[in-house]
Design an enzyme around this catalytic site. Structure first.
Site, PDB file in Angstrom:
ATOM      1  N   HIS A  23     -34.567  89.587  27.198  1.00 21.43           N
ATOM      2  CA  HIS A  23     -34.610  89.223  25.763  1.00 21.43           C
ATOM      3  C   HIS A  23     -33.434  89.904  25.035  1.00 21.43           C
ATOM      4  O   HIS A  23     -32.294  89.670  25.377  1.00 21.43           O
ATOM      5  CB  HIS A  23     -35.986  89.629  25.215  1.00 21.43           C
ATOM      6  CG  HIS A  23     -36.330  89.127  23.843  1.00 21.43           C
ATOM      7  ND1 HIS A  23     -35.627  88.174  23.156  1.00 21.43           N
ATOM      8  CD2 HIS A  23     -37.362  89.484  23.012  1.00 21.43           C
ATOM      9  CE1 HIS A  23     -36.191  87.959  21.978  1.00 21.43           C
ATOM     10  NE2 HIS A  23     -37.240  88.743  21.850  1.00 21.43           N
TER      11      HIS A  23
ATOM     12  N   ASP B  37     -26.490  86.022  23.401  1.00 16.83           N
ATOM     13  CA  ASP B  37     -26.098  87.357  23.889  1.00 16.83           C
ATOM     14  C   ASP B  37     -24.800  87.349  24.671  1.00 16.83           C
ATOM     15  O   ASP B  37     -24.255  88.410  24.959  1.00 16.83           O
ATOM     16  CB  ASP B  37     -27.223  87.917  24.772  1.00 16.83           C
ATOM     17  CG  ASP B  37     -28.468  88.159  23.952  1.00 16.83           C
ATOM     18  OD1 ASP B  37     -29.497  87.511  24.226  1.00 16.83           O
ATOM     19  OD2 ASP B  37     -28.395  88.955  23.003  1.00 16.83           O
TER      20      ASP B  37
ATOM     21  N   HIS C  61     -31.893  79.863  28.639  1.00 18.45           N
ATOM     22  CA  HIS C  61     -32.762  80.080  27.478  1.00 18.45           C
ATOM     23  C   HIS C  61     -34.030  79.249  27.672  1.00 18.45           C
ATOM     24  O   HIS C  61     -33.980  78.144  28.193  1.00 18.45           O
ATOM     25  CB  HIS C  61     -32.050  79.626  26.195  1.00 18.45           C
ATOM     26  CG  HIS C  61     -32.660  80.176  24.961  1.00 18.45           C
ATOM     27  ND1 HIS C  61     -33.763  79.619  24.374  1.00 18.45           N
ATOM     28  CD2 HIS C  61     -32.346  81.262  24.219  1.00 18.45           C
ATOM     29  CE1 HIS C  61     -34.091  80.313  23.298  1.00 18.45           C
ATOM     30  NE2 HIS C  61     -33.251  81.321  23.181  1.00 18.45           N
TER      31      HIS C  61
END
Ligand code: SDX
Length: 428
Positions: free
Chosen positions: A266, A364, A307
């Site tokens: 995460h 990210d 994702h």
């Protein structure tokens, strides 16, 4: 009410259970299974792959089209025209502020950026080389030990006060984590600075000189906060909602969100991306690592890729990549890790394994490279993510507790031992 139903007959039985189908304003319909328990059956969905946990008006994601809306506004437009505090106002209140509302909100936040002086003593108790996220979990949870004069969650004014305190004080606590980590004195916030400038000043300023924050870096920092502000019912937001469903105070709930965010699957992924790029080391070793990522016997994954919802480009990653190029160009930095990242992205997007599994770069993948370029140390990356996401956590918490809600209490498929009698120890 609805006139659409899913009809369930179990195991060939003539009995049919009607399950209402509910529609939102956009996005997929849902099958309301709240009354399924009366059939003696539960749904089974570990990881919530096919489960909507709540109704919300805050953020909408279309994973197939790479769409992200905050209160209906596309993230690309907010990233281009808005700023973090204006987006905070939007997420909390549902509408963009007018000039007076925006000025008043910014002033409210500015006036609450200091933390109780006793919190400095709390940090003294942390080992100097504690991970900044470990300190954030402790410090944010401890806020309920200092700001307990407005914790009646049924009181809208108390909810607003706690929301303002969290948005205002989280950057101060985040910077205190870093200062304690490097053994430098804590820096008090400065009211003449913007939100992002203030954070960078508290991170990198010292008592030996006046604030001197690079506007390019401040603009990039504000955009990083904005792009991390909210993301529907992700793991940490769902954790906040579950904690909040017991009636826990907002500081405890946000601290639970911080703990859930920490994991490398995460919010810890941004730190893991930089570690991965470090480990790859050079462009000519990328193929070796792409093979590792595809090898089921190898736990290695391409961090920053994939994702649960986006099966197309993460729209935030696109904006982050543009910002990354701008910041590096404006700062005159040529970062070999950026070259590795771009080449890795190109190779992965041409590789069948990633194409078939619709594994695209996520938020990210590039954020770590920008944060490194603006001087944020790797172990502070997830703290930055938590700082930006605090408003999303609060908005979802407030949305839930301001309406009627039930304590979250999932059931299970039990596969353990069936009933058996206790055996005396001399018979075992
Ligand atoms: C964030 O939910 C959110 O919105 C989160 C977030 C937010 O703003 O709150 O967007 C922020 O957390 C972004 C994600 C950051 N995490 C990473 O970058 C870590 C690397 N990514 C993976 O761990 C993974 O993609 C997840 C956790 C993000 C999603 O996992 P899922 O949806 O449970 O998918 P999965 O693990 O079942 O993977 C499906 C397939 C599997 O292969 P098969 O078993 O089908 O053969 O894809 C493979 C996986 O092995 N796969 C990867 C991969 N991600 C998935 N293979 C290699 N590298 C990867 N990164």
């Amino acid at each position: 009410m609805t006139d659409k139903f899913a009809r369930l007959s179990i195991d060939g039985s003539d009995e049919v259970t009607e399950l209402p189908i509910l529609s939102g304003s956009i996005g997929p319909d849902v099958i309301d299974v709240r009354n399924l328990g009366s059939t003696g059956y539960f749904t089974f969905d570990p990881g919530f792959l096919s489960t909507a946990s709540c109704e919300s008006k805050i953020t909408f994601i279309d994973g197939g089209k790479g769409v992200l809306l905050h209160r209906g506004y596309p993230i690309e437009q907010l990233a281009e025209h808005s700023d973090y505090l204006e987006t905070c106002y939007l997420l909390l209140n549902g509408e963009l502020p007018n000039k007076q509302q925006k000025a008043a909100f910014e002033d409210e936040i500015t006036q609450h950026t200091m933390v109780n002086e006793a919190m400095a003593r709390l940090f003294r108790g942390f080992h100097h080389d504690a991970h900044p996220m470990a300190m954030m979990c402790g410090a944010v949870g401890a806020m309920s030990a200092f700001y307990h004069d407005a914790l009646d969650i049924a009181n809208p004014k108390h909810r607003e006060i706690s929301a303002l305190r969290l948005i205002a004080k989280i950057p101060t606590l985040a910077a205190m984590c870093y200062k304690h980590h490097i053994g430098q004195p804590f820096m008090y916030p400065r009211n003449e600075l913007s939100y992002a400038e203030n954070f960078l000043y508290m991170m990198f300023g010292t008592p030996c000189e006046e604030p001197n924050v690079n506007p390019i870096i401040a603009k990039a920092m504000d955009k990083i906060f904005l792009l991390h502000a909210d993301h529907e019912q992700n793991a940490s937001t769902s954790t906040v909602r579950l904690a909040g469903s017991s009636g826990a105070n907002p500081f405890a709930c946000i601290a639970s969100g911080i703990t859930a965010l920490w994991g490398p699957a995460h919010g810890g992924a941004n730190e893991a991306v930089l570690k991965m790029l470090d480990e790859i080391g050079s462009v000519d070793r990328i193929d070796e690592y792409v093979l590792k990522a595809k090898d089921k016997n190898d736990p290695f994954r391409l961090m920053g890729f994939g994702h649960r919802v986006y099966k197309n480009f993460d729209p935030r990653a696109k904006v982050m990549k543009e910002t990354c190029d701008e910041v590096l160009k404006e700062l005159g930095i040529s970062d070999p890790q950026l070259e590795i990242a771009k080449r890795l992205e190109q190779i992965a997007l041409e590789d069948d394994y990633f194409i078939q599994r619709k594994l695209y770069p996520n938020v990210d993948f590039y954020s770590g490279i920008i944060m490194k370029a603006i001087g944020i140390p790797t172990d502070m990356f997830t703290v930055i993510f938590a700082t930006g996401r605090t408003v999303g956590w609060i908005a979802h918490w407030a949305e839930m507790v301001s309406e009627s809600y039930k304590i979250g209490r999932p059931r299970q498929l039990y596969t353990g031992a069936t009933t058996r009698d206790y055996q005396d120890i001399d018979k075992r």
